[in-house]
Enzyme design. Sequence first.
Site, PDB file in Angstrom:
ATOM      1  N   HIS A 264      74.268 -15.601 -16.251  1.00 20.86           N
ATOM      2  CA  HIS A 264      75.206 -16.327 -17.344  1.00 20.86           C
ATOM      3  C   HIS A 264      76.354 -17.248 -16.497  1.00 20.86           C
ATOM      4  O   HIS A 264      76.476 -16.946 -15.280  1.00 20.86           O
ATOM      5  CB  HIS A 264      75.875 -15.336 -18.117  1.00 20.86           C
ATOM      6  CG  HIS A 264      76.962 -14.412 -17.654  1.00 20.86           C
ATOM      7  ND1 HIS A 264      76.726 -13.548 -16.656  1.00 20.86           N
ATOM      8  CD2 HIS A 264      78.372 -14.351 -17.969  1.00 20.86           C
ATOM      9  CE1 HIS A 264      77.935 -12.779 -16.493  1.00 20.86           C
ATOM     10  NE2 HIS A 264      78.878 -13.249 -17.098  1.00 20.86           N
TER      11      HIS A 264
ATOM     12  N   GLU B 221      85.745 -13.720 -13.371  1.00 18.94           N
ATOM     13  CA  GLU B 221      85.432 -12.350 -13.512  1.00 18.94           C
ATOM     14  C   GLU B 221      85.580 -11.868 -11.900  1.00 18.94           C
ATOM     15  O   GLU B 221      85.050 -12.391 -11.012  1.00 18.94           O
ATOM     16  CB  GLU B 221      83.966 -11.874 -13.794  1.00 18.94           C
ATOM     17  CG  GLU B 221      83.883 -12.353 -14.834  1.00 18.94           C
ATOM     18  CD  GLU B 221      82.049 -12.089 -15.502  1.00 18.94           C
ATOM     19  OE1 GLU B 221      81.421 -11.650 -14.621  1.00 18.94           O
ATOM     20  OE2 GLU B 221      81.673 -12.514 -16.638  1.00 18.94           O
TER      21      GLU B 221
ATOM     22  N   HIS C 281      76.369 -16.736 -12.210  1.00 16.65           N
ATOM     23  CA  HIS C 281      76.115 -15.718 -11.336  1.00 16.65           C
ATOM     24  C   HIS C 281      75.288 -14.827 -12.044  1.00 16.65           C
ATOM     25  O   HIS C 281      74.826 -14.846 -13.198  1.00 16.65           O
ATOM     26  CB  HIS C 281      77.334 -14.963 -11.131  1.00 16.65           C
ATOM     27  CG  HIS C 281      78.168 -14.578 -12.357  1.00 16.65           C
ATOM     28  ND1 HIS C 281      79.159 -15.600 -13.116  1.00 16.65           N
ATOM     29  CD2 HIS C 281      78.542 -13.506 -13.026  1.00 16.65           C
ATOM     30  CE1 HIS C 281      79.555 -15.060 -13.940  1.00 16.65           C
ATOM     31  NE2 HIS C 281      79.324 -13.721 -14.092  1.00 16.65           N
TER      32      HIS C 281
ATOM     33  N   HIS D 248      83.687 -14.436  -9.419  1.00 17.54           N
ATOM     34  CA  HIS D 248      82.762 -15.397 -10.102  1.00 17.54           C
ATOM     35  C   HIS D 248      83.895 -16.346 -10.963  1.00 17.54           C
ATOM     36  O   HIS D 248      84.072 -15.960 -12.057  1.00 17.54           O
ATOM     37  CB  HIS D 248      81.597 -14.987 -10.764  1.00 17.54           C
ATOM     38  CG  HIS D 248      80.821 -14.163  -9.961  1.00 17.54           C
ATOM     39  ND1 HIS D 248      80.282 -12.908 -10.316  1.00 17.54           N
ATOM     40  CD2 HIS D 248      80.275 -14.394  -8.720  1.00 17.54           C
ATOM     41  CE1 HIS D 248      79.471 -12.369  -9.387  1.00 17.54           C
ATOM     42  NE2 HIS D 248      79.601 -13.275  -8.373  1.00 17.54           N
TER      43      HIS D 248
ATOM     44  N   HIS E 170      70.842  -7.068 -24.412  1.00 17.23           N
ATOM     45  CA  HIS E 170      71.666  -6.533 -23.313  1.00 17.23           C
ATOM     46  C   HIS E 170      73.223  -6.760 -24.177  1.00 17.23           C
ATOM     47  O   HIS E 170      73.748  -7.853 -24.389  1.00 17.23           O
ATOM     48  CB  HIS E 170      71.636  -7.147 -22.056  1.00 17.23           C
ATOM     49  CG  HIS E 170      72.607  -6.493 -21.018  1.00 17.23           C
ATOM     50  ND1 HIS E 170      73.878  -6.581 -20.864  1.00 17.23           N
ATOM     51  CD2 HIS E 170      72.062  -5.761 -19.946  1.00 17.23           C
ATOM     52  CE1 HIS E 170      74.403  -6.099 -19.961  1.00 17.23           C
ATOM     53  NE2 HIS E 170      72.941  -5.456 -19.035  1.00 17.23           N
TER      54      HIS E 170
ATOM     55  N   TYR F  84      76.151  -0.849  -7.344  1.00 12.86           N
ATOM     56  CA  TYR F  84      76.202  -1.531  -8.808  1.00 12.86           C
ATOM     57  C   TYR F  84      74.935  -2.038  -9.094  1.00 12.86           C
ATOM     58  O   TYR F  84      74.032  -2.641  -8.161  1.00 12.86           O
ATOM     59  CB  TYR F  84      77.057  -2.801  -8.361  1.00 12.86           C
ATOM     60  CG  TYR F  84      77.208  -3.756  -9.586  1.00 12.86           C
ATOM     61  CD1 TYR F  84      77.715  -2.952 -10.966  1.00 12.86           C
ATOM     62  CD2 TYR F  84      76.800  -4.857  -9.701  1.00 12.86           C
ATOM     63  CE1 TYR F  84      77.529  -3.847 -12.051  1.00 12.86           C
ATOM     64  CE2 TYR F  84      76.906  -5.618 -10.837  1.00 12.86           C
ATOM     65  CZ  TYR F  84      77.444  -5.121 -11.782  1.00 12.86           C
ATOM     66  OH  TYR F  84      77.623  -5.838 -13.175  1.00 12.86           O
TER      67      TYR F  84
END
Length: 455
Positions: A347, A353, A383, A377, A304, A362
């Site tokens: 992560h 963020e 999160h 976050h 990813h 989302y």
Amino acid sequence: MASFTSREDDEEFQDLLYQSGFSNHFSTEALPGALPVGQNNPLVCPYGLYAEQISGTAFTAPRNANFRSWLYRIKPSVTHEPFTPRFPKHEFLVADFTSSERTAVTPTQLRWMPKKIPESPTDFLEGLFTICGAGSPFLRHGYAIHLYAANQSMKNYALANADGNFLIVPQEGRLLIKTEFGKLLVSPGEIVVLQQGFRFSVSLPDGPSRGYVAEVYDGHFRLPELGPIGANGLAAPRDFMVPTAWLDGVQHTEFVIVQKFGGELFEAKQNFSPFNVVAWDGNYAPYKYDLKKFCPFNTVLFDHADPSINTVLTVPSEKPGVAILDLVVFPPRWLTAEHTFRPPYFHRNCMSEFMGLIYGSYEGKAEGFLPGGCSLHNCMTPHGVDTTTYETTISRGCETPTKISEETLAFMFESSLIPKVTRWALDSPHLDKDYYKGWIGLRSHFHAENGHTKA
């Protein structure tokens, strides 16, 4: 790069023309011959206009980072009465986060439901509501993140932000923004940047509107470096639209300039519109950008990509590769990675963020994260996807390419600075106190006997 103009499709605003390019040097005039030839500040300007420079950087900033424009106006902006504090005070605006009087620190994951449109008459400025931020405009360092919800246009006054740049992300309802440089019509799915010092007024052609605002004190947004990507991709300079000169034809006997200065609001009266610029020339101007024109890159084999691959604009810090604030977009795109958990991974991040959803659903949250809502976050707070998204993804598998819907558009403000949260945001009825429950149901899939998860 060369400039060209494009016309809005909306019949109500057919006269809006834009110039194309990012940080270009533009020249535009509402009357032919209004721009002086061969110099910036002649003894007598064409049409008897006043020459006035607005500088977005120090005079001695390096050429590639030096921003200024010359405005040729009917009356100069200095022609106003003294500034006085604006009353009543705006109790929900914060700019200086060095004090803890109106802010708090928390590492807890936070999420807010969409802010409701107010019932009483409220314009853009009155509808601003600070969520979080770091630093201070007095130090010329940091940022603030606000929400806005409004139901009426700004009337007979303009706002100027001396503290920093506004980046506005409408989520519901278009904004017609009048500036000294011209007019911009900004729709949900687009962003607009109103740089430090510009005087502007916000009208609501569709009625109620709400959205998100990032305010940066350090410098100006720029396009991120592309590195190994090469010369093309992400946000293209040609897709940024800058207004053309426009002259307000309305005669005003009283007009108010509201100045945001050191986090406080001041106002001064004058007897003319600030939108009296007949021509302008320079590289310091407001601009808008359609997020749907973003050209995304992604993994095509396995694993990813980090969300930084979706950076639209950035305000870099003094540390290479580290941002005071990034604008990151999560647009429609194909997901093709093999043997890979495709939604955002779990992560913890040294960056903080703040996420918003313009429309759709989302990919990382199956429920609860609604258009107009937002989440925070903070630095090193863990999160990731919620329980439903995780379980659905691993049970479905991912060998078939899938596409993030054209009906979904999310974004993120990401910063290396740790934000404090306003006390009223923590006390807000829109705060989702059950947010943490989305992860509580994550169960262990561990099987020690063979090192593989059972089907």
